[in-house]
Design an enzyme around this catalytic site. Sequence first.
Site, PDB file in Angstrom:
ATOM      1  N   HIS A 356     -25.882  23.457 -58.943  1.00 60.74           N
ATOM      2  CA  HIS A 356     -25.842  22.771 -57.607  1.00 60.74           C
ATOM      3  C   HIS A 356     -26.204  21.390 -56.737  1.00 60.74           C
ATOM      4  CE1 HIS A 356     -23.104  26.136 -58.257  1.00 60.74           C
ATOM      5  NE2 HIS A 356     -22.489  25.547 -59.092  1.00 60.74           N
ATOM      6  N   GLU A 359     -26.224  21.899 -53.047  1.00 59.07           N
ATOM      7  CA  GLU A 359     -27.534  22.365 -52.501  1.00 59.07           C
ATOM      8  C   GLU A 359     -28.621  22.539 -52.149  1.00 59.07           C
ATOM      9  OE1 GLU A 359     -25.824  26.246 -54.810  1.00 59.07           O
ATOM     10  OE2 GLU A 359     -23.766  25.605 -54.027  1.00 59.07           O
ATOM     11  N   HIS A 452     -29.158  29.670 -54.171  1.00 66.48           N
ATOM     12  CA  HIS A 452     -28.261  28.444 -54.204  1.00 66.48           C
ATOM     13  C   HIS A 452     -27.797  28.409 -52.433  1.00 66.48           C
ATOM     14  CE1 HIS A 452     -25.822  28.545 -58.461  1.00 66.48           C
ATOM     15  NE2 HIS A 452     -26.611  29.177 -58.052  1.00 66.48           N
ATOM     16  N   GLU A 522     -27.846  33.628 -52.050  1.00 61.47           N
ATOM     17  CA  GLU A 522     -27.280  32.230 -50.850  1.00 61.47           C
ATOM     18  C   GLU A 522     -28.130  32.307 -49.575  1.00 61.47           C
ATOM     19  OE1 GLU A 522     -24.533  31.239 -52.341  1.00 61.47           O
ATOM     20  OE2 GLU A 522     -24.233  31.621 -54.293  1.00 61.47           O
TER      21      GLU A 522
END
Length: 681
Positions: A356, A359, A452, A522
């Site tokens: 992504h 990010e 992420h 994350e």
Amino acid sequence: MHLTASEQSNNATQKKQSVTKQNDENVPPNTLKPTPSKRGFDSPTARSPVATPQPLGSPLPIFGKRSNLLYNLPAKNGTGLPSISHPPTHIVWKCPQKEALYMPNRSGLVARIRSYDQYRQQNSDQTHNKVIYDALTTPLELPTGSPSSEAVEGIGAALVFESRFESGNLRRAVQVFDYEYDLVVQPDINTNRHTQWFYFRVSNTIANQRYRFNIVNMLKKDSLANKGMRPLMYSERDAKTHGIGWRRCGFDVCYYQNEMKRSVKGYYFTYTFSVTFRHTADTVYFAYCYPYTYTDFQQDLSEIERDPRRTRTIRRRNLCHTLANNGADLLTITEFNCPAVEIAKRKVIILSARVHPGESNSSYMMKGIVDMLTSDDHHARELRKSFVFKLVPMLNPDGVINGNYRCSLAGVDLNRQWKSPNRHLHPTIYHLKNLIVQNHEERRLFFYCDLHGHSRKHNIFMYGCSTNAVSSEEKLFPWLLNKRCCKFSFQDSFFGIDKNKESTARVVVWKECGLANSYTLEASFAGATAGEYCGYHFDTTALQQMGVEFLRALHDFSKMDTDEFNSLRADIGLFTSCVKPSSFLDSDEEASEELTSKGKKSRRKRSSKTNVESRRAHSAKDKSNMTSSKSSRGRQVVRPRFRKSQLSEAANQEKRRKRTQKPSRNQKPTPPRRLPPIFGV
């Protein structure tokens, strides 16, 4: 012996290829060789040689010679839109103090901002509403340094906006009042959504003057901006005179729903903040998170290749080419100073990041991992001797270059294409999946993790895969990481598989390779609510340090024996019995956006049908247990019908329950359970 013309030409070609191969083998590994290019970079001293074009989605040799420095530059956006050739350069700077989260009186702030918006709507005749920047129509030759108010005709004291550089995505800027601007960010290429990331610059500033910026086309229903996150600012004047880089800025930071209706159902949201500039005629950059562009990544790799000690442990290859013909780098890190047979016996650890593009904090964690693995640290040396690391630090270079938040140039989320990736539309996912399967069959895959960033939750946590709530195998490494690193939160981690996550990297690797150690790491865009950074933002140093702690925990995890694993399982069982199950729910930030309108309608139909059937079943059951009689007033009353045996059984159960709950006189009440000491972090 006479040769034909074709045979002579074939012999000449073979001799030329053999001579070229010998010359290539004699060239030192860090020497730049001439690379053909359409822009005329044909000398070894060129600043940015361009890679030779390859067919879309075609893999390049993975085990060939080390490639040239900066061989994947300049970056190509693949859209044909005009852009500034030289991306902005920012100094590397560590803030001497931690930057606190912005925590004002949230309810009063939202009420004040909403009342101000109503005032704007009621007095719209007093606003300027002048478009001063449009990414498609504003000339690219507009001054971009630090122009004065007289330098730009028709602008006066207004700010000069620009974002047509690498990773920039400002679409339009509208001047509402003298010092207030409504901004529209560009959605992801070939989509009409995913507006979260922003990166742009302004010039023609006035010192000590309050400016307000309203990004009016956000789509998510909530943001960390309402939980303390502030935007980032970079002043060129401060960088040159004081050596200050990116820092948190802004006050009156708020995220709320505005009155602009979308073409589909719902409304847009506004991300607003106010700033005060320190210098006049300065050039200032704003960003959602610390930018880490494709050019930054290539320059970091070139610095590693310049270091003779680090080049002994790393090999750099192109995994494939993207839709825009940008190279996706594959890094192989292990101890190469040993026989090839020994290397072939080592297990494989595969890490990836930046699928992504918005990010960018994941790139800083990956940078910490790469720097740690190529260093002389004793943990890194033991990891290199035990494993072969395959790293893909940037899975979506096209999205990073174009300033996308979540998608690639194909307009799809690449982290939802792992089930059946297309070789031409999703080349990086296709070739990385093949690499994972191949290494798992030949060497046995030991660990996989995809890095992420998260825009709705604080802390750093992990997602794992499990279909059994009692199972603890997939929780062992996150629990160990929680013990080793105070920045990590096991309580925010989730171990399960939602339906909308079945095509993600961690789930597909878990299913197809049978790998329990398949995770998603994350990191919050904001900061932490516990530990060392409680109440503060994560900076680039903290993110890189998280990558270092991740490797150290991985080193300890690979050395553990059966007794230590059993001890971890006991700790995990004690923790899960003391924590509410709701804390383990997966709050996927894109789950609602991924459901199409058709899917929502079908879901509503199924739910309504199920509700009707359940109501009918309950009504039939209730009627069978009901009896009708007449009250004293003559009206028909429905009373429940019970048998005497049912009443007596219910009474006996109630007596037994009270008897078990009542402690004896000599028995002391059991104390309430408490969390283990480790969760005080």
